[in-house]
Design a protein around this motif. Structure first.
Motif, short mmCIF file in Angstrom:
data_model
loop_
_atom_site.label_atom_id
_atom_site.label_comp_id
_atom_site.label_asym_id
_atom_site.label_seq_id
_atom_site.Cartn_x
_atom_site.Cartn_y
_atom_site.Cartn_z
N ALA A 1 -28.15 -129.33 15.01
CA ALA A 1 -29.23 -129.25 14.04
C ALA A 1 -30.41 -128.43 14.57
CB ALA A 1 -29.70 -130.65 13.66
N SER A 2 -30.55 -128.35 15.90
CA SER A 2 -31.71 -127.65 16.47
C SER A 2 -31.62 -126.15 16.33
CB SER A 2 -31.86 -128.00 17.96
OG SER A 2 -30.80 -127.44 18.72
N TYR A 3 -30.44 -125.61 16.01
CA TYR A 3 -30.30 -124.17 15.91
C TYR A 3 -31.13 -123.59 14.78
CZ TYR A 3 -26.36 -125.24 18.91
OH TYR A 3 -25.59 -125.72 19.91
N ILE A 4 -31.54 -124.44 13.85
CA ILE A 4 -32.36 -123.97 12.74
C ILE A 4 -33.69 -123.41 13.26
CG2 ILE A 4 -33.58 -126.12 12.28
CD1 ILE A 4 -32.12 -123.74 9.66
N GLN A 5 -34.07 -123.76 14.50
CA GLN A 5 -35.32 -123.27 15.06
C GLN A 5 -35.28 -121.77 15.34
OE1 GLN A 5 -37.19 -126.09 18.05
NE2 GLN A 5 -35.15 -126.99 17.92
N LEU A 6 -34.09 -121.19 15.35
CA LEU A 6 -33.99 -119.75 15.54
C LEU A 6 -34.52 -119.01 14.32
CD1 LEU A 6 -30.41 -119.38 17.06
CD2 LEU A 6 -32.59 -119.08 18.23
N TYR A 7 -34.59 -119.69 13.21
CA TYR A 7 -34.99 -119.05 11.95
C TYR A 7 -36.43 -119.39 11.62
CZ TYR A 7 -35.42 -118.30 6.94
OH TYR A 7 -35.86 -117.92 5.70
N HIS A 8 -37.27 -118.38 11.54
CA HIS A 8 -38.67 -118.60 11.18
C HIS A 8 -39.05 -117.72 10.00
CE1 HIS A 8 -39.31 -120.98 14.80
NE2 HIS A 8 -38.69 -120.04 15.48
N GLY A 9 -38.10 -117.46 9.11
CA GLY A 9 -38.37 -116.62 7.96
C GLY A 9 -38.36 -115.14 8.26
N LEU B 1 -34.07 -113.30 13.57
CA LEU B 1 -32.83 -114.08 13.49
C LEU B 1 -31.64 -113.22 13.89
CD1 LEU B 1 -31.25 -116.61 12.73
CD2 LEU B 1 -31.20 -115.81 10.38
N ALA B 2 -31.59 -112.00 13.39
CA ALA B 2 -30.48 -111.09 13.72
C ALA B 2 -30.45 -110.81 15.22
CB ALA B 2 -30.61 -109.79 12.94
N GLU B 3 -31.62 -110.60 15.82
CA GLU B 3 -31.68 -110.32 17.25
C GLU B 3 -31.18 -111.51 18.05
OE1 GLU B 3 -34.94 -109.65 20.81
OE2 GLU B 3 -35.56 -109.32 18.74
N SER B 4 -31.64 -112.72 17.69
CA SER B 4 -31.22 -113.91 18.40
C SER B 4 -29.71 -114.12 18.30
CB SER B 4 -31.93 -115.15 17.85
OG SER B 4 -33.17 -115.35 18.48
N LEU B 5 -29.17 -114.00 17.09
CA LEU B 5 -27.73 -114.20 16.92
C LEU B 5 -26.93 -113.17 17.70
CD1 LEU B 5 -27.52 -115.05 13.11
CD2 LEU B 5 -27.09 -116.59 15.03
N GLU B 6 -27.41 -111.92 17.74
CA GLU B 6 -26.67 -110.88 18.44
C GLU B 6 -26.67 -111.11 19.94
OE1 GLU B 6 -25.84 -106.13 18.27
OE2 GLU B 6 -27.69 -106.89 17.36
N VAL B 7 -27.81 -111.48 20.52
CA VAL B 7 -27.84 -111.71 21.97
C VAL B 7 -27.05 -112.96 22.34
CG1 VAL B 7 -29.98 -110.44 22.33
CG2 VAL B 7 -30.08 -112.90 21.91
N ILE B 8 -27.05 -113.96 21.45
CA ILE B 8 -26.23 -115.15 21.69
C ILE B 8 -24.76 -114.77 21.72
CG2 ILE B 8 -25.40 -117.30 20.62
CD1 ILE B 8 -28.33 -117.62 19.55
N GLN B 9 -24.33 -113.97 20.73
CA GLN B 9 -22.93 -113.56 20.67
C GLN B 9 -22.55 -112.74 21.89
OE1 GLN B 9 -21.67 -110.24 19.84
NE2 GLN B 9 -19.54 -110.82 19.56
#
Length: 294
Positions: free
Chosen positions: A245-253, A258-266
Motif C-alpha cells: 500500500a505504501s507504493y502509492i507514495q511514489l505518486y504525487h500528481g 512517477l514515470a521516472e520512479s517506475l523506470e529506475v525501479i524497473q
C-alpha cells in the motif's frame, strides 16, 4: 487491475509515446481510487525484468496476469499452440538494419564490415502461456519463502561493485543501513527478511548514490528501495504484501516523477535479478529477444 482499451488510431508507436500513454492511464486509475494499480505494475515488473520499461508497462496494461510470454512461432517450437480466438499482447519491437562499412574500413578489419543500426519500431505480438495449450514446459526454479542461495549471490554481486556487506547489531532498531559503498544488516532476521532487507539496501546503493539523490525526498527514496525489494522478492517467490500500500507514495500528481520512479525501479530490479540468475533465453527467438529492448 482492469485492462484499458486504446483505439487503433491512438496506439503509441515510439518508446516515449508508449511510456507516456501508460503512465497517463495509470495516473487515471490512481485518481479514480484504484491504488492497487501501482502494485500490479510492480508485480508485472517482477515477472518480466528482462523486458524494457515501455514493454513492461504495455504487458501490465493489457494482461496484468501474464506470467510467461512468447511469440506465436516460439510457442509452436516448444510444442504449444495459441488457442483459437486469443488476442495477442502488443509490444514494440525494434527494426534493426545493417550499415555497411566503407570499403577502405572493411579492408583494414574484415571482422567489422557491417554494424547493426536501429531504424525504428514496429508492432509485435506475444501471447501468455495461459493463452496456449500443448506439452507441459519445465518449471522455472522458484523459491517460496526462502531465498536459497540468493543472499550469497547478491552479496557477491555487491562486493564486485565495490559495496561491502556486514552484519551488525549496533544498527538496531533499523533492519539495514546503506552508507555509500557499505551495507550493514541487522542479524537475527529470518532468511527471507535478510534477503528483502539486503535488496532494499542494495536498491539505495544503486539508486540513490548519485546526483539524482538531491532531486528526491526521503519518502520517495525509501519507497523506491522498498519497491525494488518487492519486485525482486516477487521474482524469486517470496511473499511481501505488508508494504504494497505504501507504493502509492511514489505518486504525487506528477506524471514525469512517477514515470521516472517506475523506470529506475524497473532498471535497478533488473540489474539485481540478472545478477542472481542468468536470464531464461530458450523460450524466445532472436527476433523476440530484440523486442525486449524496445
Amino acid at each position: 487491475m482492469n485492462t484499458i482499451a486504446i483505439t487503433e488510431s491512438k496506439k503509441p508507436n515510439t518508446k516515449q509515446e508508449l511510456i507516456a500513454t501508460n503512465v497517463k492511464l495509470l495516473i487515471e486509475q490512481l485518481e479514480a481510487g484504484h491504488s492497487e494499480a501501482l502494485t500490479t505494475y510492480l508485480t508485472v515488473m517482477s515477472r518480466f525484468h528482462n523486458y524494457s520499461f515501455g514493454n513492461v508497462l504495455e504487458i501490465a496494461r493489457q494482461m496484468p496476469s501474464a506470467t510467461r510470454v512468447a511469440g506465436f512461432w516460439t510457442w509452436k517450437s516448444l510444442g504449444r499452440f495459441v488457442k483459437a480466438g486469443q488476442k495477442g499482447i502488443r509490444i514494440l519491437a525494434p527494426i534493426v538494419g545493417v550499415r555497411r562499412k566503407k570499403d577502405e574500413v572493411a579492408q583494414k578489419d574484415i571482422t567489422k564490415q557491417n554494424e547493426r543500426v536501429l531504424l525504428g519500431f514496429r508492432n509485435a505480438y506475444v501471447f501468455d502461456i495461459s493463452q496456449t495449450e500443448g506439452v507441459e514446459l519445465p518449471c522455472l526454479r522458484q523459491v517460496t519463502g526462502d531465498p536459497g542461495e540468493n543472499i550469497e549471490r547478491l552479496t557477491a554481486f555487491l562486493n564486485s561493485r565495490g559495496i561491502s556487506v556486514s552484519y551488525s547489531a549496533n544498527i538496531a532498531p533499523a533492519l539495514g543501513m546503506s552508507y555509500g559503498g557499505r551495507i550493514a544488516i541487522l542479524p537475527g532476521q529470518s532468511k527471507a527478511e535478510t534477503f528483502a532487507t539486503l535488496v532494499h539496501e542494495a536498491g539505495h546503493e544503486l539508486l540513490h548514490r548519485s546526483e539524482r539523490r538531491t532531486a528526491t525526498t526521503k519518502i520517495v527514496r525509501e519507497t523506491e528501495a522498498e519497491a525494488v525489494a518487492f519486485v525482486v522478492g516477487k521474482a524469486v517467490g517470496l511473499v511481501n504484501e505488508d508494504s504494497s500500500a505504501s507504493y502509492i507514495q511514489l505518486y504525487h500528481g506528477n506524471a514525469s516523477l512517477l514515470a521516472e520512479s517506475l523506470e529506475v525501479i524497473q532498471q535497478t530490479a533488473a540489474v539485481i535479478l540478472d545478477a542472481l540468475e542468468p536470464p531464461i533465453s530458450e523460450e524466445v527467438t532472436s527476433e523476440e529477444l530484440e523486442a525486449v529492448a524496445a
